[in-house]
Design a protein around this motif. Sequence first.
Motif, PDB file in Angstrom:
ATOM      1  N   PRO A  11       0.982  -1.182   0.073  1.00  0.00           N
ATOM      2  CA  PRO A  11      -0.066   0.219  -0.043  1.00  0.00           C
ATOM      3  C   PRO A  11       0.943   1.387  -0.042  1.00  0.00           C
ATOM      4  O   PRO A  11       1.784   1.399   0.732  1.00  0.00           O
ATOM      5  CB  PRO A  11      -0.840  -0.191   1.513  1.00  0.00           C
ATOM      6  N   GLY A  12       0.446   2.177  -0.872  1.00  0.00           N
ATOM      7  CA  GLY A  12       1.270   3.301  -0.959  1.00  0.00           C
ATOM      8  C   GLY A  12       2.142   3.457  -2.185  1.00  0.00           C
ATOM      9  O   GLY A  12       2.683   4.446  -2.554  1.00  0.00           O
ATOM     10  N   GLY A  13       2.398   2.237  -2.816  1.00  0.00           N
ATOM     11  CA  GLY A  13       3.281   2.225  -3.820  1.00  0.00           C
ATOM     12  C   GLY A  13       2.977   2.715  -5.142  1.00  0.00           C
ATOM     13  O   GLY A  13       1.617   2.591  -5.266  1.00  0.00           O
ATOM     14  N   GLN A  14       3.657   3.019  -6.026  1.00  0.00           N
ATOM     15  CA  GLN A  14       3.593   3.472  -7.286  1.00  0.00           C
ATOM     16  C   GLN A  14       3.481   2.293  -8.379  1.00  0.00           C
ATOM     17  O   GLN A  14       4.265   1.403  -8.572  1.00  0.00           O
ATOM     18  CB  GLN A  14       4.624   4.377  -7.980  1.00  0.00           C
ATOM     19  N   VAL A  15       2.359   2.208  -9.301  1.00  0.00           N
ATOM     20  CA  VAL A  15       2.269   1.032 -10.165  1.00  0.00           C
ATOM     21  C   VAL A  15       2.135   1.709 -11.514  1.00  0.00           C
ATOM     22  O   VAL A  15       1.558   2.771 -11.790  1.00  0.00           O
ATOM     23  CB  VAL A  15       0.903   0.246 -10.061  1.00  0.00           C
ATOM     24  N   THR A  16       2.649   1.129 -12.563  1.00  0.00           N
ATOM     25  CA  THR A  16       2.533   1.625 -13.962  1.00  0.00           C
ATOM     26  C   THR A  16       2.055   0.337 -14.741  1.00  0.00           C
ATOM     27  O   THR A  16       2.096  -0.697 -14.596  1.00  0.00           O
ATOM     28  CB  THR A  16       4.013   1.671 -14.494  1.00  0.00           C
ATOM     29  N   VAL A  17       1.094   0.738 -15.705  1.00  0.00           N
ATOM     30  CA  VAL A  17       0.219  -0.195 -16.464  1.00  0.00           C
ATOM     31  C   VAL A  17       0.563   0.279 -17.967  1.00  0.00           C
ATOM     32  O   VAL A  17       0.786   1.367 -18.294  1.00  0.00           O
ATOM     33  CB  VAL A  17      -1.213  -0.176 -16.344  1.00  0.00           C
ATOM     34  N   ARG A  18       0.841  -0.778 -18.792  1.00  0.00           N
ATOM     35  CA  ARG A  18       1.061  -0.550 -20.135  1.00  0.00           C
ATOM     36  C   ARG A  18       0.195  -1.968 -20.990  1.00  0.00           C
ATOM     37  O   ARG A  18       0.193  -2.960 -20.532  1.00  0.00           O
ATOM     38  CB  ARG A  18       2.467  -0.840 -20.188  1.00  0.00           C
ATOM     39  N   THR A  19      -0.174  -1.219 -22.130  1.00  0.00           N
ATOM     40  CA  THR A  19      -0.651  -2.279 -23.182  1.00  0.00           C
ATOM     41  C   THR A  19      -0.375  -1.873 -24.435  1.00  0.00           C
ATOM     42  O   THR A  19      -0.124  -0.746 -24.749  1.00  0.00           O
ATOM     43  CB  THR A  19      -2.278  -2.266 -22.924  1.00  0.00           C
ATOM     44  N   ALA A  20      -0.105  -2.835 -25.414  1.00  0.00           N
ATOM     45  CA  ALA A  20       0.061  -2.510 -26.934  1.00  0.00           C
ATOM     46  C   ALA A  20      -1.104  -2.966 -27.446  1.00  0.00           C
ATOM     47  O   ALA A  20      -1.140  -3.018 -28.712  1.00  0.00           O
ATOM     48  CB  ALA A  20       1.118  -3.575 -27.113  1.00  0.00           C
ATOM     49  N   THR A  68      -8.344   4.515 -21.505  1.00  0.00           N
ATOM     50  CA  THR A  68      -8.646   4.835 -20.160  1.00  0.00           C
ATOM     51  C   THR A  68      -8.653   3.881 -19.068  1.00  0.00           C
ATOM     52  O   THR A  68      -9.266   2.723 -19.464  1.00  0.00           O
ATOM     53  CB  THR A  68     -10.311   5.318 -19.892  1.00  0.00           C
ATOM     54  N   GLY A  69      -7.841   4.043 -17.904  1.00  0.00           N
ATOM     55  CA  GLY A  69      -7.680   2.705 -17.183  1.00  0.00           C
ATOM     56  C   GLY A  69      -8.554   2.970 -15.865  1.00  0.00           C
ATOM     57  O   GLY A  69      -9.123   3.985 -15.405  1.00  0.00           O
ATOM     58  N   ASP A  70      -8.941   1.779 -15.351  1.00  0.00           N
ATOM     59  CA  ASP A  70      -9.734   1.825 -14.225  1.00  0.00           C
ATOM     60  C   ASP A  70      -9.068   1.112 -12.830  1.00  0.00           C
ATOM     61  O   ASP A  70      -8.904  -0.394 -13.037  1.00  0.00           O
ATOM     62  CB  ASP A  70     -11.169   1.309 -14.416  1.00  0.00           C
ATOM     63  N   ALA A  71      -8.623   1.622 -11.885  1.00  0.00           N
ATOM     64  CA  ALA A  71      -7.932   1.005 -10.752  1.00  0.00           C
ATOM     65  C   ALA A  71      -8.750   1.009  -9.496  1.00  0.00           C
ATOM     66  O   ALA A  71      -8.324   1.059  -8.288  1.00  0.00           O
ATOM     67  CB  ALA A  71      -6.588   1.515 -10.597  1.00  0.00           C
ATOM     68  N   LEU A 102      -4.267   6.447 -19.796  1.00  0.00           N
ATOM     69  CA  LEU A 102      -2.935   5.671 -20.474  1.00  0.00           C
ATOM     70  C   LEU A 102      -2.623   6.542 -21.933  1.00  0.00           C
ATOM     71  O   LEU A 102      -3.605   6.458 -22.845  1.00  0.00           O
ATOM     72  CB  LEU A 102      -3.467   4.224 -20.994  1.00  0.00           C
ATOM     73  N   ALA A 103      -1.507   6.985 -22.009  1.00  0.00           N
ATOM     74  CA  ALA A 103      -1.234   7.780 -23.236  1.00  0.00           C
ATOM     75  C   ALA A 103      -0.058   6.939 -23.982  1.00  0.00           C
ATOM     76  O   ALA A 103       0.605   6.404 -23.215  1.00  0.00           O
ATOM     77  CB  ALA A 103      -0.537   9.064 -22.609  1.00  0.00           C
ATOM     78  N   PRO A 104       0.031   7.277 -25.252  1.00  0.00           N
ATOM     79  CA  PRO A 104       1.097   6.877 -25.966  1.00  0.00           C
ATOM     80  C   PRO A 104       2.464   7.001 -25.407  1.00  0.00           C
ATOM     81  O   PRO A 104       2.653   8.150 -25.073  1.00  0.00           O
ATOM     82  CB  PRO A 104       1.016   7.224 -27.338  1.00  0.00           C
ATOM     83  N   ASP A 105       3.358   6.102 -25.275  1.00  0.00           N
ATOM     84  CA  ASP A 105       4.871   6.199 -24.749  1.00  0.00           C
ATOM     85  C   ASP A 105       5.645   6.917 -25.893  1.00  0.00           C
ATOM     86  O   ASP A 105       5.119   7.382 -26.980  1.00  0.00           O
ATOM     87  CB  ASP A 105       5.167   4.831 -24.395  1.00  0.00           C
ATOM     88  N   ALA A 106       6.984   7.289 -25.589  1.00  0.00           N
ATOM     89  CA  ALA A 106       7.679   8.072 -26.609  1.00  0.00           C
ATOM     90  C   ALA A 106       8.031   7.334 -27.992  1.00  0.00           C
ATOM     91  O   ALA A 106       8.144   7.944 -28.918  1.00  0.00           O
ATOM     92  CB  ALA A 106       9.292   8.065 -25.863  1.00  0.00           C
ATOM     93  N   TYR A 107       7.947   6.019 -27.896  1.00  0.00           N
ATOM     94  CA  TYR A 107       7.948   5.203 -29.167  1.00  0.00           C
ATOM     95  C   TYR A 107       6.675   5.059 -29.789  1.00  0.00           C
ATOM     96  O   TYR A 107       6.677   4.660 -31.125  1.00  0.00           O
ATOM     97  CB  TYR A 107       8.576   3.788 -28.939  1.00  0.00           C
ATOM     98  N   GLY A 163       0.336   4.367 -18.382  1.00  0.00           N
ATOM     99  CA  GLY A 163      -0.253   5.018 -17.447  1.00  0.00           C
ATOM    100  C   GLY A 163       0.297   4.518 -16.095  1.00  0.00           C
ATOM    101  O   GLY A 163       0.833   3.496 -15.968  1.00  0.00           O
ATOM    102  N   ALA A 164       0.124   5.368 -14.903  1.00  0.00           N
ATOM    103  CA  ALA A 164       0.444   5.264 -13.478  1.00  0.00           C
ATOM    104  C   ALA A 164      -0.450   5.646 -12.644  1.00  0.00           C
ATOM    105  O   ALA A 164      -1.115   6.608 -12.708  1.00  0.00           O
ATOM    106  CB  ALA A 164       1.872   5.782 -13.283  1.00  0.00           C
TER     107      ALA A 164
END
Length: 174
Positions: free
Chosen positions: A43-52, A61-64, A74-79, A85-86
């Motif tokens: 609890p209190g930790g940072q989480v990153t979600v990614r999908t291709a 749009t993510g739902d946590a 969730l936005a497109p990454d640099a590539y 998203g996080a």
Amino acid sequence: MRRTARPLTATAFAVAAAALAAAGPAYGASADGLEVSPASVVPGGQVTVRTADCGDGGPATGDASAVGAGSLSLAPDAYGQDATGAFRVPSSAQPGTYEITATCSGSGRRITGDLVVTLTPVRERVHPRGSVKTGVGGALGPDPVQTAAGVAALAVAAAGGTWLLHRRARGDGI
């Protein structure tokens, strides 16, 4: 026997291949396409979600809210390949497994992944050390006097048993 060995072997390989295909990927993205990193968090930790799976890094749009973190974008990454998203897991989150979802903006496709909330961080988990107090003891116990007494008792018993067997073999009796 030889005629049935080849079909049975082929059948065994086919069953094994089907089982591996049904199991899904062992590492990387989850079977549903939403990668949750880290997969286990306190609890209190940072989480990153990614999908291709939204196609060329399309937004999503993510739902946590299952874990209490609400919605995220969730936005497109640099590539431009993945939508990323996080979010931060609330400090009030209870231990358990929670489903995190993302909905692709263009197609409306729903993608899921699992997040495990634990009370002990993975890097700081305590592993057992030392001996187990069973009452039996070990060969090299903590007390050298008791160890020496045990060795002496075994030596006396071995010498006495050898002496008795020797007398019996000579016919002297006990």
